[in-house]
Design a protein around this motif. Structure first.
Motif, PDB file in Angstrom:
ATOM      1  N   ARG A 124      42.474  52.527 -26.191  1.00  0.00           N
ATOM      2  CA  ARG A 124      41.049  52.415 -25.883  1.00  0.00           C
ATOM      3  C   ARG A 124      40.808  51.045 -25.266  1.00  0.00           C
ATOM      4  O   ARG A 124      41.545  50.094 -25.559  1.00  0.00           O
ATOM      5  N   VAL A 125      39.785  50.943 -24.466  1.00  0.00           N
ATOM      6  CA  VAL A 125      39.440  49.672 -23.832  1.00  0.00           C
ATOM      7  C   VAL A 125      38.015  49.300 -24.229  1.00  0.00           C
ATOM      8  O   VAL A 125      37.085  50.107 -24.088  1.00  0.00           O
ATOM      9  N   LEU A 126      37.843  48.084 -24.754  1.00  0.00           N
ATOM     10  CA  LEU A 126      36.524  47.589 -25.120  1.00  0.00           C
ATOM     11  C   LEU A 126      36.294  46.223 -24.488  1.00  0.00           C
ATOM     12  O   LEU A 126      37.230  45.432 -24.332  1.00  0.00           O
ATOM     13  N   GLU A 127      35.066  45.962 -24.133  1.00  0.00           N
ATOM     14  CA  GLU A 127      34.717  44.680 -23.523  1.00  0.00           C
ATOM     15  C   GLU A 127      34.625  43.590 -24.586  1.00  0.00           C
ATOM     16  O   GLU A 127      34.039  43.790 -25.648  1.00  0.00           O
ATOM     17  N   LEU A 128      35.206  42.440 -24.277  1.00  0.00           N
ATOM     18  CA  LEU A 128      35.132  41.286 -25.179  1.00  0.00           C
ATOM     19  C   LEU A 128      35.219  40.013 -24.363  1.00  0.00           C
ATOM     20  O   LEU A 128      36.212  39.769 -23.679  1.00  0.00           O
ATOM     21  N   ASP A 129      34.186  39.197 -24.456  1.00  0.00           N
ATOM     22  CA  ASP A 129      34.185  37.866 -23.841  1.00  0.00           C
ATOM     23  C   ASP A 129      34.175  36.858 -24.978  1.00  0.00           C
ATOM     24  O   ASP A 129      33.155  36.654 -25.636  1.00  0.00           O
ATOM     25  N   LEU A 130      35.304  36.232 -25.216  1.00  0.00           N
ATOM     26  CA  LEU A 130      35.437  35.329 -26.362  1.00  0.00           C
ATOM     27  C   LEU A 130      34.580  34.075 -26.224  1.00  0.00           C
ATOM     28  O   LEU A 130      34.319  33.394 -27.225  1.00  0.00           O
ATOM     29  N   ALA A 131      34.144  33.754 -25.015  1.00  0.00           N
ATOM     30  CA  ALA A 131      33.281  32.600 -24.819  1.00  0.00           C
ATOM     31  C   ALA A 131      31.832  32.909 -25.181  1.00  0.00           C
ATOM     32  O   ALA A 131      31.005  31.997 -25.290  1.00  0.00           O
ATOM     33  N   ASP A 132      31.538  34.172 -25.374  1.00  0.00           N
ATOM     34  CA  ASP A 132      30.180  34.640 -25.664  1.00  0.00           C
ATOM     35  C   ASP A 132      30.163  35.230 -27.073  1.00  0.00           C
ATOM     36  O   ASP A 132      30.639  36.344 -27.288  1.00  0.00           O
ATOM     37  N   LEU A 133      29.622  34.502 -28.012  1.00  0.00           N
ATOM     38  CA  LEU A 133      29.651  34.964 -29.396  1.00  0.00           C
ATOM     39  C   LEU A 133      28.819  36.224 -29.607  1.00  0.00           C
ATOM     40  O   LEU A 133      29.054  36.976 -30.548  1.00  0.00           O
ATOM     41  N   ASP A 134      27.852  36.472 -28.726  1.00  0.00           N
ATOM     42  CA  ASP A 134      27.100  37.727 -28.814  1.00  0.00           C
ATOM     43  C   ASP A 134      28.000  38.904 -28.444  1.00  0.00           C
ATOM     44  O   ASP A 134      27.908  39.983 -29.032  1.00  0.00           O
ATOM     45  N   SER A 135      28.886  38.709 -27.453  1.00  0.00           N
ATOM     46  CA  SER A 135      29.847  39.744 -27.085  1.00  0.00           C
ATOM     47  C   SER A 135      30.802  40.022 -28.242  1.00  0.00           C
ATOM     48  O   SER A 135      31.110  41.183 -28.546  1.00  0.00           O
ATOM     49  N   VAL A 136      31.245  38.969 -28.901  1.00  0.00           N
ATOM     50  CA  VAL A 136      32.125  39.124 -30.067  1.00  0.00           C
ATOM     51  C   VAL A 136      31.419  39.918 -31.155  1.00  0.00           C
ATOM     52  O   VAL A 136      31.993  40.838 -31.764  1.00  0.00           O
ATOM     53  N   ARG A 168      28.984  42.052 -30.829  1.00  0.00           N
ATOM     54  CA  ARG A 168      28.800  43.463 -30.445  1.00  0.00           C
ATOM     55  C   ARG A 168      30.064  44.266 -30.739  1.00  0.00           C
ATOM     56  O   ARG A 168      29.987  45.392 -31.254  1.00  0.00           O
ATOM     57  N   LEU A 169      31.230  43.699 -30.408  1.00  0.00           N
ATOM     58  CA  LEU A 169      32.461  44.443 -30.658  1.00  0.00           C
ATOM     59  C   LEU A 169      32.697  44.636 -32.153  1.00  0.00           C
ATOM     60  O   LEU A 169      32.963  45.756 -32.607  1.00  0.00           O
ATOM     61  N   SER A 170      32.614  43.562 -32.909  1.00  0.00           N
ATOM     62  CA  SER A 170      32.894  43.685 -34.343  1.00  0.00           C
ATOM     63  C   SER A 170      31.871  44.568 -35.035  1.00  0.00           C
ATOM     64  O   SER A 170      32.206  45.320 -35.961  1.00  0.00           O
ATOM     65  N   GLY A 171      30.621  44.523 -34.566  1.00  0.00           N
ATOM     66  CA  GLY A 171      29.584  45.344 -35.180  1.00  0.00           C
ATOM     67  C   GLY A 171      29.743  46.818 -34.884  1.00  0.00           C
ATOM     68  O   GLY A 171      29.296  47.676 -35.657  1.00  0.00           O
ATOM     69  N   ALA A 172      30.395  47.124 -33.764  1.00  0.00           N
ATOM     70  CA  ALA A 172      30.569  48.523 -33.375  1.00  0.00           C
ATOM     71  C   ALA A 172      31.847  49.134 -33.925  1.00  0.00           C
ATOM     72  O   ALA A 172      32.057  50.341 -33.790  1.00  0.00           O
ATOM     73  N   TRP A 173      32.699  48.314 -34.528  1.00  0.00           N
ATOM     74  CA  TRP A 173      33.988  48.829 -35.009  1.00  0.00           C
ATOM     75  C   TRP A 173      33.786  49.767 -36.195  1.00  0.00           C
ATOM     76  O   TRP A 173      32.986  49.492 -37.092  1.00  0.00           O
ATOM     77  N   SER A 174      34.539  50.856 -36.218  1.00  0.00           N
ATOM     78  CA  SER A 174      34.501  51.757 -37.371  1.00  0.00           C
ATOM     79  C   SER A 174      35.928  52.076 -37.794  1.00  0.00           C
ATOM     80  O   SER A 174      36.820  52.181 -36.950  1.00  0.00           O
ATOM     81  N   GLY A 175      36.112  52.224 -39.075  1.00  0.00           N
ATOM     82  CA  GLY A 175      37.434  52.529 -39.609  1.00  0.00           C
ATOM     83  C   GLY A 175      38.239  51.277 -39.887  1.00  0.00           C
ATOM     84  O   GLY A 175      37.836  50.164 -39.534  1.00  0.00           O
ATOM     85  N   PRO A 176      39.399  51.421 -40.520  1.00  0.00           N
ATOM     86  CA  PRO A 176      40.235  50.258 -40.857  1.00  0.00           C
ATOM     87  C   PRO A 176      40.885  49.641 -39.630  1.00  0.00           C
ATOM     88  O   PRO A 176      41.108  50.319 -38.617  1.00  0.00           O
ATOM     89  N   LEU A 194      35.577  36.736 -34.265  1.00  0.00           N
ATOM     90  CA  LEU A 194      36.056  38.115 -34.229  1.00  0.00           C
ATOM     91  C   LEU A 194      36.702  38.506 -35.552  1.00  0.00           C
ATOM     92  O   LEU A 194      36.404  39.564 -36.118  1.00  0.00           O
ATOM     93  N   ALA A 195      37.576  37.660 -36.058  1.00  0.00           N
ATOM     94  CA  ALA A 195      38.280  37.965 -37.304  1.00  0.00           C
ATOM     95  C   ALA A 195      37.317  38.033 -38.489  1.00  0.00           C
ATOM     96  O   ALA A 195      37.409  38.953 -39.318  1.00  0.00           O
ATOM     97  N   THR A 196      36.404  37.081 -38.582  1.00  0.00           N
ATOM     98  CA  THR A 196      35.457  37.108 -39.700  1.00  0.00           C
ATOM     99  C   THR A 196      34.492  38.279 -39.562  1.00  0.00           C
ATOM    100  O   THR A 196      34.097  38.891 -40.559  1.00  0.00           O
ATOM    101  N   GLY A 197      34.130  38.617 -38.323  1.00  0.00           N
ATOM    102  CA  GLY A 197      33.270  39.774 -38.110  1.00  0.00           C
ATOM    103  C   GLY A 197      33.946  41.086 -38.446  1.00  0.00           C
ATOM    104  O   GLY A 197      33.292  42.068 -38.787  1.00  0.00           O
ATOM    105  N   LEU A 198      35.260  41.107 -38.348  1.00  0.00           N
ATOM    106  CA  LEU A 198      36.043  42.313 -38.652  1.00  0.00           C
ATOM    107  C   LEU A 198      36.686  42.259 -40.039  1.00  0.00           C
ATOM    108  O   LEU A 198      37.581  43.052 -40.344  1.00  0.00           O
TER     109      LEU A 198
END
Length: 311
Positions: free
Chosen positions: A81-93, A95-103, A139-143
């Motif tokens: 799967r491909v997901l957008e992530l801009d590590l310089a943008d904490l809002d982008s980070v 969004r990804l961690s908030g949308a993650w589902s499952g382990p 990202l890690a703390t969000g996940l």
């Protein structure tokens, strides 16, 4: 995934394919940042080869899709799967961690920048520190929840021998009071990658989460795009004997993700598919981990500072 301490001996010439052979990751979820170029591509390829469902977290989604298509062309069974992530943008980070589902069983913090001219993120963080460390920290703390639910999750943090250039500049992490130096900025961020693994393992051991940093080796990729061309040419000549391919460069990431024994008190920095020696100075430009990158007090302080910086 079962870690086998008696696994075959791997070394500097091993490839990610060599390391992953015999590993079964079916039913496991992995996320790899910076997955559309360099060793990130080979890391994804190896994990998918072993049966993992792999998310390519990339800033350029089209490049990520092209990479996924190329991997599927060789391995039609690859679950990507491909997901957008801009590590310089904490809002982008977020969004990804908030949308993650499952382990989430494997998080490979592979993306990075190197020797960038002075630049800051939208929140004013020095660019290397913001991208290489804070983005991955967020990202890690969000996940954390998905990692904890995986029952034995691993985080692989891509560091570099460049960490030897600087410890954490707690009095001026963002070069607001002292002249900017891209070498020091990069070095600080790579030290942060090691310290993150130490403190994440300590804090999250009851959740079954372990983390460690890796040095992929000397590899010529787009990461050196900001180097002076004359310096780059000289370095390519000086270190021509020790240069790795991208397939070899991804080997230690895959080794730590699947085979290494990790945990509190275990080696925190790996190179050539084995623990690095602790050194006073990285004299050959490649091997060893400097003591300032293993300081548990610095690791605790950096974690607290990072929490404050990401809000």
């Amino acid at each position: 995934m079962t870690v086998d301490p008696a696994s075959p001996r791997f070394g500097e010439s091993s490839t990610a394919h060599d390391v992953i052979e015999g590993i079964d990751l079916h039913g496991r979820n992995a996320l790899v940042t910076g997955a559309s170029s360099g060793i990130g591509v080979e890391t994804v390829r190896a994990l998918a080869e072993a049966g993992a469902t792999v998310v390519l977290a990339v800033r350029d989604v089209e490049a990520g899709r092209s990479t996924a298509d190329e991997i599927r062309a060789r391995n039609p069974a690859a679950d990507l799967r491909v997901l957008e992530l801009d590590l310089a943008d904490l809002d982008s980070v977020k969004r990804l961690s908030g949308a993650w589902s499952g382990p989430l069983h494997l998080l490979v913090a592979n993306a990075g920048v190197m020797h960038v001219p002075e630049r800051r993120t939208a929140r004013g963080h020095e660019w290397h520190f913001g991208v290489n460390h804070l983005g991955h920290f967020a990202l890690a703390t969000g996940l954390h929840g998905p990692l904890a639910s995986a029952d034995g999750a691993r985080i692989v943090s891509l560091s570099s021998s460049g960490h030897g250039a600087s410890g954490i500049r707690f009095d001026d992490m963002h070069f607001r009071r002292t002249p900017y130096d891209s070498g020091l900025a990069y070095g600080q961020s790579k030290t942060a990658n090691v310290l993150f693994g130490i403190e994440a393992t300590r804090r999250w051991r009851d959740d079954g989460i372990t983390a460690a940093a890796v040095m992929p080796g000397g590899i010529w990729t787009g990461l050196q795009r900001h180097w002076d061309p004359a310096v780059l040419a000289e370095m390519k000549v000086r270190y021509s004997d020790g240069v790795k391919t991208v397939e070899q460069g991804a080997a230690t990431s895959v080794f730590v993700a699947t085979r290494a024994e990790l945990g509190v008190g275990a080696p925190a920095y790996w190179e050539d598919c084995g623990p690095a020696d602790v050194v006073d100075d990285i004299v050959d430009g490649i091997h060893g981990v400097v003591r300032h990158a293993l300081d548990p007090d610095a690791a605790r302080r950096l974690w607290s500072e990072s929490e404050a910086l990401i809000g």
